[in-house]
Structure formats: C-alpha cells, structure tokens
Design an enzyme around this catalytic site. Sequence first.
Site, PDB file in Angstrom:
ATOM      1  CG  HIS A  16     -29.222  59.391  22.660  1.00  0.00           C
ATOM      2  ND1 HIS A  16     -30.071  59.176  23.710  1.00  0.00           N
ATOM      3  CD2 HIS A  16     -29.710  60.462  22.005  1.00  0.00           C
ATOM      4  CE1 HIS A  16     -31.038  60.068  23.685  1.00  0.00           C
ATOM      5  NE2 HIS A  16     -30.841  60.877  22.667  1.00  0.00           N
TER       6      HIS A  16
HETATM    7  C1  UD1 Z   1     -31.495  62.650  17.568  1.00  0.00           C
HETATM    8  C2  UD1 Z   1     -31.905  63.979  18.175  1.00  0.00           C
HETATM    9  C3  UD1 Z   1     -31.964  63.853  19.689  1.00  0.00           C
HETATM   10  C4  UD1 Z   1     -32.823  62.702  20.124  1.00  0.00           C
HETATM   11  C5  UD1 Z   1     -32.386  61.424  19.438  1.00  0.00           C
HETATM   12  C6  UD1 Z   1     -33.383  60.342  19.777  1.00  0.00           C
HETATM   13  C7  UD1 Z   1     -31.195  65.980  16.943  1.00  0.00           C
HETATM   14  C8  UD1 Z   1     -30.250  67.123  16.950  1.00  0.00           C
HETATM   15  N1  UD1 Z   1     -30.950  65.006  17.856  1.00  0.00           N
HETATM   16  O1  UD1 Z   1     -30.166  62.381  17.990  1.00  0.00           O
HETATM   17  O2  UD1 Z   1     -32.506  65.054  20.214  1.00  0.00           O
HETATM   18  O3  UD1 Z   1     -32.734  62.558  21.514  1.00  0.00           O
HETATM   19  O4  UD1 Z   1     -32.378  61.628  18.011  1.00  0.00           O
HETATM   20  O5  UD1 Z   1     -32.954  59.082  19.486  1.00  0.00           O
HETATM   21  O6  UD1 Z   1     -32.108  65.974  16.174  1.00  0.00           O
HETATM   22  N2  UD1 Z   1     -27.923  56.698  13.074  1.00  0.00           N
HETATM   23  C9  UD1 Z   1     -28.013  55.463  12.501  1.00  0.00           C
HETATM   24  N3  UD1 Z   1     -29.261  54.991  12.176  1.00  0.00           N
HETATM   25  C10 UD1 Z   1     -30.392  55.698  12.395  1.00  0.00           C
HETATM   26  C11 UD1 Z   1     -30.279  56.955  12.977  1.00  0.00           C
HETATM   27  C12 UD1 Z   1     -29.034  57.446  13.324  1.00  0.00           C
HETATM   28  O7  UD1 Z   1     -27.014  54.781  12.275  1.00  0.00           O
HETATM   29  O8  UD1 Z   1     -31.499  55.204  12.082  1.00  0.00           O
HETATM   30  C13 UD1 Z   1     -26.581  57.187  13.461  1.00  0.00           C
HETATM   31  C14 UD1 Z   1     -25.866  57.915  12.341  1.00  0.00           C
HETATM   32  O9  UD1 Z   1     -24.515  57.620  12.421  1.00  0.00           O
HETATM   33  C15 UD1 Z   1     -26.031  59.378  12.712  1.00  0.00           C
HETATM   34  C16 UD1 Z   1     -26.086  59.334  14.222  1.00  0.00           C
HETATM   35  O10 UD1 Z   1     -26.703  58.105  14.543  1.00  0.00           O
HETATM   36  O11 UD1 Z   1     -25.002  60.189  12.236  1.00  0.00           O
HETATM   37  C17 UD1 Z   1     -26.869  60.470  14.822  1.00  0.00           C
HETATM   38  O12 UD1 Z   1     -28.193  60.527  14.310  1.00  0.00           O
HETATM   39  P1  UD1 Z   1     -29.024  61.900  14.354  1.00  0.00           P
HETATM   40  O13 UD1 Z   1     -30.417  61.690  13.981  1.00  0.00           O
HETATM   41  O14 UD1 Z   1     -28.288  62.973  13.632  1.00  0.00           O
HETATM   42  O15 UD1 Z   1     -28.958  62.304  15.897  1.00  0.00           O
HETATM   43  P2  UD1 Z   1     -29.249  61.420  17.176  1.00  0.00           P
HETATM   44  O16 UD1 Z   1     -27.991  61.326  17.954  1.00  0.00           O
HETATM   45  O17 UD1 Z   1     -29.954  60.175  16.795  1.00  0.00           O
HETATM   46  N1  UDP Z   2     -36.765  53.500  23.259  1.00  0.00           N
HETATM   47  C1  UDP Z   2     -37.005  52.306  22.609  1.00  0.00           C
HETATM   48  N2  UDP Z   2     -35.975  51.420  22.457  1.00  0.00           N
HETATM   49  C2  UDP Z   2     -34.738  51.651  22.961  1.00  0.00           C
HETATM   50  C3  UDP Z   2     -34.500  52.892  23.630  1.00  0.00           C
HETATM   51  C4  UDP Z   2     -35.531  53.776  23.765  1.00  0.00           C
HETATM   52  O1  UDP Z   2     -38.119  52.043  22.182  1.00  0.00           O
HETATM   53  O2  UDP Z   2     -33.855  50.811  22.791  1.00  0.00           O
HETATM   54  C5  UDP Z   2     -37.866  54.448  23.361  1.00  0.00           C
HETATM   55  C6  UDP Z   2     -38.230  54.868  24.779  1.00  0.00           C
HETATM   56  O3  UDP Z   2     -39.623  54.782  24.894  1.00  0.00           O
HETATM   57  C7  UDP Z   2     -37.746  56.295  24.858  1.00  0.00           C
HETATM   58  C8  UDP Z   2     -37.888  56.756  23.432  1.00  0.00           C
HETATM   59  O4  UDP Z   2     -37.501  55.622  22.679  1.00  0.00           O
HETATM   60  O5  UDP Z   2     -38.507  57.081  25.719  1.00  0.00           O
HETATM   61  C9  UDP Z   2     -37.096  57.958  22.997  1.00  0.00           C
HETATM   62  O6  UDP Z   2     -35.815  57.775  23.418  1.00  0.00           O
HETATM   63  P1  UDP Z   2     -34.529  58.515  22.895  1.00  0.00           P
HETATM   64  O7  UDP Z   2     -33.600  58.373  24.029  1.00  0.00           O
HETATM   65  O8  UDP Z   2     -34.135  57.998  21.573  1.00  0.00           O
HETATM   66  O9  UDP Z   2     -34.924  60.048  22.641  1.00  0.00           O
HETATM   67  P2  UDP Z   2     -35.121  61.289  23.622  1.00  0.00           P
HETATM   68  O10 UDP Z   2     -36.350  61.040  24.402  1.00  0.00           O
HETATM   69  O11 UDP Z   2     -33.898  61.445  24.453  1.00  0.00           O
HETATM   70  O12 UDP Z   2     -35.264  62.449  22.693  1.00  0.00           O
END
Ligand code: UD1
Ligand code: UDP
Length: 359
Positions: free
Chosen positions: A205
């Site tokens: 991601h």
């Molecule tokens: C965020 C964090 C990242 C973390 C990740 C964990 C920041 C800068 N990034 O990245 O460090 O590793 O979460 O998962 O804070 N979206 C949905 N549904 C949701 C959430 C997100 O559709 O419930 C989609 C939306 O299109 C959104 C995109 O994902 O624009 C990105 O979501 P966002 O929370 O901004 O950043 P992540 O890539 O999830």
């Molecule tokens: N995880 C989960 N379901 C998934 C993928 C990940 O429950 O489909 C959990 C897993 O325990 C992982 C945590 O979510 O360590 C956080 O993962 P993510 O990659 O979203 O965030 P990051 O650790 O990179 O910030």
Amino acid sequence: MKVLLVAGARPNFIKIAPLVAAMDAHGGFVRELVHTGQHFDDSMSAVFFAELGIPRPDHDLKVGSGSHARQTAEIMSRFEPVLRRSAPDVVVVVGDVNSTLACALTAAKEGIPVAHVEAGLRSFDRRMPEELNRMVTDALSDLLFVSEPAGVTNLLREGLGDRGIHLVGNVMIDTLRRFREAARERQVARRLGLVARQYAVVTLHRPSNVDDPEVLGGILRALGRISAEVPVILPAHPRARGILMAAGAEWPGLRVIEPLGYLDFLDLISDAMVAITDSGGVQEETTVLGVPCLTVRENTERPITIEQGSNRLVGTDALRIIAEFERVRKGEVAQGRVPDLWDGGAARRIVEVLASREV
Ligand code: UD1
Ligand code: UDP
C-alpha cells in the site's frame, strides 16, 4: 490521570487495543478514546474494534480521506474543540500516520503533554510521508515510548535526550500475543483451500510502491512469477485495489481479496511460507512468528526485524524479489529470534510510566 488516546488508521487500532486494556486494568486512569476517522471502511476500522475489544470511541471525528494537507488540517480543526472540552492531563498518540501528527501538534499547541508510542523509528527516507510524521511527532512529544533500541539512538541523535525516553517494547506484539490463540481457530488457510507453508501472503500500500507504475510493474512481474509456483493471497488495501487491477494483476495463482480482519490476517500469515510486504506492522509480526518476510522497500525504520528477526529488505526489482523468494522456498533462511521486550508487556510498562509521572 485523564488521558486522551488517539487512533485513526488500521495499524493504530491494533496498537491502542493493549493500551486501553492496560489502562483499564490499572484503574488509575480516566480514559477517553478519539477516532479521527482517517480509516472508515468496516474492514479497515470497525472489525478491529469488534475483534480486539476496543470500546466505542468517546469522540468520533469522521474526517475521512483527503490530501495530506487537507486531512491533517481537518483532523486538527476537529480535534481542537474536543481537546479543549476534555482537558486531559496527557494526549497519547501511536504510530506514524497523519492522525498521529495532527493530534500531537494540536495538543502541543494547547500546552498539553504528548506521549508518543512507537517513537524514534527512522527510515531516513524523507520521501516517505510517515518519516515526516515520525520526526515531527517526536519533536513535539514529552514522553517517548520506544519499541527497539535503534529508536533510542535516533532520538538521542536528534537532541531529544531531555525528554522522557523509555524503551518499553512493542504494543503491536502485545496484541499479537493476546490474540494469537483466538486467531488459530479461524483456520483461514483451510477455508481458502490453502496448504500450510505452501502459499505466500502479500500486502502492498505504500505510495512509493503502488503509485509509481514502473516500481509497481517490477513488483507485479515478480508476483506473477511467484504465483505460478505457489498460491499468492493479496488482501488489498483500499488505496491499492483499483491500481492493482488497472495494472493487470490477474494471474490464476494470485487471489486479490478484501482486506482481512485482524484475526483472519494473523492466522493467514502464521501459516504462510513467506510474507511479501511493504507494511511496517507485518515486518514486526513475521519476526515474532518466525515467518520469512521479504520487504519490498529500499529501507526500513524497523532494523531489528532484519538484525534479529526473519525480515529481509529486497527492494522492488523483479529478479531480486524472485531470487529471494526462491531462497525462502529452498529453506535458505534464518528463522531469527524475538527481540527483547517484545513479550506482550509493552502497554503495561507504558501505563506504569504514565502513572508514575506528574504530567
Ligand atoms: C495510511 C498511513 C500509512 C499506513 C496506512 C495503514 C498516512 C500518511 N498514511 O495510509 O502510514 O501505513 O494508513 O493502512 O497517514 N481508503 C478507503 N477506505 C478507508 C481508508 C482509506 O477507501 O477506510 C482509501 C481512500 O481512497 C484514501 C486512500 O485509501 O484516499 C488512502 O487512505 P489514507 O488514510 O489517506 O492513507 P493510507 O494509504 O491508508
Ligand atoms: N492487517 C490486517 N488485515 C489485512 C492487512 C493487514 O488485519 O488485510 C493488519 C496486520 O496486522 C498489519 C496491520 O494491519 O500489521 C497494519 O498494517 P498496514 O500495512 O495497514 O499498516 P502499516 O503497519 O504499514 O503502517
């Protein structure tokens, strides 16, 4: 002591679960929980509250998605009135997401002490949004709770030695240890028709991997090849699913599925031959589980998972990823050891420090 505990994104929920439990077990805390709403899909949020027994948030900011500036600003402006009304003795933030930074900055400007859980981690790559969030959050924090020794070194190097730096272990692993047995009952591999140790789990991601077509192309070429040898299960983060599909990630051996709940995901990686990932949390979890992990990044802020654990940094070049996968398949990997203090007691240690201080 009144504590405002902040969470906003999937990894945050996993990190706050043991903190809530430890504060409640201690008994000396009035705790209020803030959900910023950065993650909002049921599969990215609600399922973690349900499975990990996290109580309903006292404050639900419902910010949703947006550009970095917009999301951070929105969290700050919605958090500020909550902070003023609640008037906590300390704000506890976890991890490195935009919610972490936004709430730390808001609290610091209100003169309220900030405690950062998972402080000091550094990838030394400022192109990573999380790296900026980590640096600024640590600079604003009064209490710095660190999960591995390199974090202490980094904080001291940044001149933060006058703060309360505490090496306490890893709250992510507190949750893993607490729920590992419950996760085993899920039997996810069997449900998906997989054989233990004969499949790969992939999570992707990071913007640096999924937003750059050239980088993504390399990773996908490797996954295509690997999926011809073993089934590859890819629970897709919502930001990655569309991109993966548009990039043509469709091979018979690759299964792109919805994000899994915590218990299903933990059970799935526990039985995997290998995890291929750019996630921070997965690098730590595989280290504890002794499952080989190939991290498709050039750097990691969690060096202990390489030095002691089962993690390898393999970059994003297709041939390198395939070669590393072959090594794993042949069993040419060190199982590693579990880092000190990753023992399930990190949240308890944090709560003891909080309780012993006049913040
Ligand atoms: C965020 C964090 C990242 C973390 C990740 C964990 C920041 C800068 N990034 O990245 O460090 O590793 O979460 O998962 O804070 N979206 C949905 N549904 C949701 C959430 C997100 O559709 O419930 C989609 C939306 O299109 C959104 C995109 O994902 O624009 C990105 O979501 P966002 O929370 O901004 O950043 P992540 O890539 O999830
Ligand atoms: N995880 C989960 N379901 C998934 C993928 C990940 O429950 O489909 C959990 C897993 O325990 C992982 C945590 O979510 O360590 C956080 O993962 P993510 O990659 O979203 O965030 P990051 O650790 O990179 O910030």
